[in-house]
Enzyme design. Structure first.
Site, short mmCIF file in Angstrom:
data_model
loop_
_atom_site.label_atom_id
_atom_site.label_comp_id
_atom_site.label_asym_id
_atom_site.label_seq_id
_atom_site.Cartn_x
_atom_site.Cartn_y
_atom_site.Cartn_z
N CYS A 296 14.57 50.56 12.74
CA CYS A 296 15.17 49.91 11.60
C CYS A 296 16.34 49.05 12.05
O CYS A 296 17.51 49.38 11.83
CB CYS A 296 15.62 50.98 10.61
SG CYS A 296 15.97 50.28 9.01
N GLU A 297 16.00 47.97 12.75
CA GLU A 297 17.02 47.15 13.38
C GLU A 297 16.37 45.83 13.80
O GLU A 297 15.39 45.84 14.54
CB GLU A 297 17.53 47.93 14.61
CG GLU A 297 18.57 47.25 15.38
CD GLU A 297 19.56 48.25 16.03
OE1 GLU A 297 19.68 49.40 15.55
OE2 GLU A 297 20.20 47.84 16.99
N GLY B 87 18.70 48.47 44.90
CA GLY B 87 18.85 47.15 44.29
C GLY B 87 17.79 46.13 44.63
O GLY B 87 17.88 44.98 44.20
N TYR C 256 13.35 52.61 34.57
CA TYR C 256 14.38 52.48 33.53
C TYR C 256 13.80 52.27 32.13
O TYR C 256 14.40 51.60 31.30
CB TYR C 256 15.34 51.33 33.89
CG TYR C 256 16.02 51.50 35.23
CD1 TYR C 256 16.94 52.51 35.43
CD2 TYR C 256 15.71 50.67 36.30
CE1 TYR C 256 17.55 52.69 36.67
CE2 TYR C 256 16.31 50.83 37.54
CZ TYR C 256 17.23 51.85 37.72
OH TYR C 256 17.82 52.02 38.93
N ARG D 108 14.06 51.12 41.27
CA ARG D 108 13.12 50.21 40.62
C ARG D 108 11.92 49.87 41.51
O ARG D 108 10.78 49.87 41.06
CB ARG D 108 13.89 48.92 40.28
CG ARG D 108 13.18 47.94 39.40
CD ARG D 108 13.98 46.62 39.34
NE ARG D 108 15.39 46.81 39.13
CZ ARG D 108 15.99 46.90 37.95
NH1 ARG D 108 15.28 46.79 36.85
NH2 ARG D 108 17.29 47.07 37.85
N ARG E 245 15.30 47.82 27.28
CA ARG E 245 15.78 46.86 28.28
C ARG E 245 15.84 45.43 27.76
O ARG E 245 16.62 44.63 28.26
CB ARG E 245 14.96 46.95 29.58
CG ARG E 245 15.13 48.31 30.28
CD ARG E 245 14.54 48.32 31.69
NE ARG E 245 15.33 47.53 32.62
CZ ARG E 245 14.99 46.36 33.08
NH1 ARG E 245 13.84 45.80 32.74
NH2 ARG E 245 15.77 45.70 33.91
N TYR F 158 19.41 43.90 28.12
CA TYR F 158 19.56 42.90 29.20
C TYR F 158 18.74 41.63 28.99
O TYR F 158 18.66 40.81 29.89
CB TYR F 158 19.12 43.49 30.55
CG TYR F 158 19.51 44.91 30.84
CD1 TYR F 158 20.84 45.29 31.00
CD2 TYR F 158 18.52 45.89 30.99
CE1 TYR F 158 21.17 46.60 31.30
CE2 TYR F 158 18.87 47.21 31.29
CZ TYR F 158 20.19 47.55 31.43
OH TYR F 158 20.51 48.85 31.73
N GLU G 187 18.51 53.56 48.98
CA GLU G 187 18.28 54.23 47.70
C GLU G 187 17.52 53.36 46.70
O GLU G 187 18.04 53.01 45.64
CB GLU G 187 19.63 54.55 47.04
CG GLU G 187 20.48 55.49 47.82
CD GLU G 187 21.89 55.60 47.24
OE1 GLU G 187 22.48 56.66 47.40
OE2 GLU G 187 22.38 54.62 46.64
N PRO G 188 16.28 53.00 47.00
CA PRO G 188 15.54 52.20 46.02
C PRO G 188 15.13 53.03 44.81
O PRO G 188 14.74 54.19 44.95
CB PRO G 188 14.29 51.76 46.81
CG PRO G 188 14.11 52.82 47.85
CD PRO G 188 15.48 53.34 48.19
#
Ligand code: LLP
Length: 432
Positions: free
Chosen positions: A362-363, A249, A391, A294, A331, A335, A291-292
């Site tokens: 197409c969005e 995190g 990610y 990113r 992303r 987010y 546990e990194p």
């Protein structure tokens, strides 16, 4: 000049990554393209492994959270850097196994691991299974018994610390799909149950408080809470926690306005807190895992795109159409994640245009960034979106039957493909 240390501008006014001209890389491999600097990945690995050693001696292990970027070459790099890995699916486990990754250094997560995945973990000899719930605990006991093995586990605890980027609160965490709550007595019951099982060896506890966290206090607070819980369990049941996994995190810098602590600052802060807490409680300092994800890969990566169209809607905005989109980077739409973008073939020029970078799906929502500062661009220019190493590839899809782009690594001035780009035949591979 840029948010990531591995980026610079050369004498041709082109963006470089790991010292290599991004326009040359794009010419050689095409766009869209993920490019990652292996030197930066290894530098990040070493920032963690060295501060781990400084704080806990040989009594700690850095696990790369492979959900951030999982492929064979990344597994090889982690093994080479002496790290373990966190996996959250049979697929990630299988990838690690396929390159001979030391399975005893794997920690297997998940809130609903399938029986087949649990079996795989036992068969492969995965080092630690982080048990999330009581059903899983019983399922694992049965599977381990069938295989004549003992499964070494950690119990995932909800410490009741909810961390946001700039603040944290200590309530509301019962409402999470992950792990055992402390407040409800669920965690106590899990410990008592686990230590009674014949084919389960309870090594300790795990907690993870969120992602892209900029404050150090929530990490300290979570460590303190789990240690206090372990200490209480010792006095109530005689069970002594040997290992503590503090999760990942650690926040990184995506834009100039982000100002996270350095990696070693996070580590030293939680290390000091942990040692002090153990002393106060008269508790032996456990073996520590972190546990990194990113923080190991994000700033090592960029994505290169070619501009196809520039559409200016007077008094509204300018859309810059690129040859990638939400299928290689979902992303922003998921987010509203902030990224910086640079015109790679005029990288040193002022970024004085404000545009919306639009994908080719197409969005209407398929955007990579809105109202972002970049050099004025035109068709055929090359755009680099920065800090996309985490990610992005791992969350990419084949939406609209687009092919996932290749991943190219840069090392010592050389480039090589570590994941080849998908072909149309790859898209048809599973079709009947
Ligand atoms: N450990 C556990 C148990 C986790 O759940 C996670 C992330 C990590 C470690 C690694 O966290 P990191 O150091 O990478 O922040 N898709 C989202 C991120 C989801 C993270 C989920 N768990 C994104 O693109 O931002």
């Amino acid at each position: 000049m840029f948010v990531s240390d591995c980026l610079a501008v050369n004498e041709k006014n082109h963006l470089t990554i790991g010292g290599v001209d991004a326009t040359e890389i794009a010419r050689q491999y095409g766009t869209p393209l993920y490019v990652m600097d292996e030197g930066q990945i290894r530098k990040n690995c070493r920032a963690f492994t060295s501060s781990m050693r400084r704080n806990y001696g040989e009594n700690g292990l850095v696990l790369f959270a492979s959900k951030a970027f999982c492929c064979k070459e990344m597994c090889r790099i982690c093994a080479d850097e002496g790290m373990g890995m966190d996996v959250v699916s049979g697929g990630e486990m299988y990838t690690a196994k396929s390159v001979g990754f030391p399975m005893d250094k794997i920690c297997f997560h998940g809130n609903n691991k399938s029986p087949r995945e649990l079996e795989m973990a036992v068969e492969f000899g995965v080092g630690r299974i982080v048990v999330d719930n009581l059903e899983e605990l019983d399922r694992l006991e049965t599977i381990a018994a069938q295989h004549g093995r003992t499964a070494c586990i950690l119990l995932r605890i909800k410490p009741g610390v909810e961390a946001h980027t700039h603040e944290f609160i200590r309530t509301g965490q019962i409402d999470s799909k992950f792990g055992f709550a402390l407040q409800t007595g669920e965690a106590d019951a899990a410990v008592r149950h686990a230590i009674a099982l014949e084919h389960i060896c309870l090594k300790g506890f795990h907690c993870h408080i969120g992602s892209q966290i900029f404050d150090m206090e929530p990490f300290d607070e979570a460590a303190r809470i789990v240690l206090e819980f372990a200490s209480r369990m010792r006095s109530e049941t005689g069970y002594v926690m040997q290992e503590l996994n503090l999760g990942g995190g650690f926040g990184i810098r995506y834009t100039e306005s982000d100002n996270p602590p350095r990696l070693d600052q996070y580590m030293d802060s939680v290390g000091a807190c942990l040692h002090e807490c153990c002393k106060t409680l008269g508790f032996p300092v456990p073996f520590i895992y972190i546990e990194p994800g990113r923080a190991i890969v994000a700033d090592a990566g960029i994505t290169l795109y070619t501009v196809g169209t520039v559409k200016t809607i007077p008094s509204v905005r300018t859309y810059v159409g690129i040859d990638g989109g939400m299928f290689d980077n979902p992303r922003y739409i998921l987010y509203q994640a902030a990224y910086e973008a640079v015109c790679a073939n005029r990288a040193g020029d002022p970024r004085d245009a404000v545009v919306t970078i639009a994908g080719k799906c197409c969005e209407s929502g398929d955007l990579i960034q809105e109202h972002t500062h970049i050099q004025p661009v035109q068709p055929d220019d090359l755009i680099a979106v920065l800090c996309t190493g985490a990610y992005n590839y791992s969350m990419a899809s084949n939406y609209n039957r687009n092919c996932r782009p290749p991943v190219v690594f840069v090392r010592d001035g050389e480039t090589r493909v570590v994941i080849r780009g998908e072909t149309y035949d790859d898209l048809l591979r599973a079709d009947i």
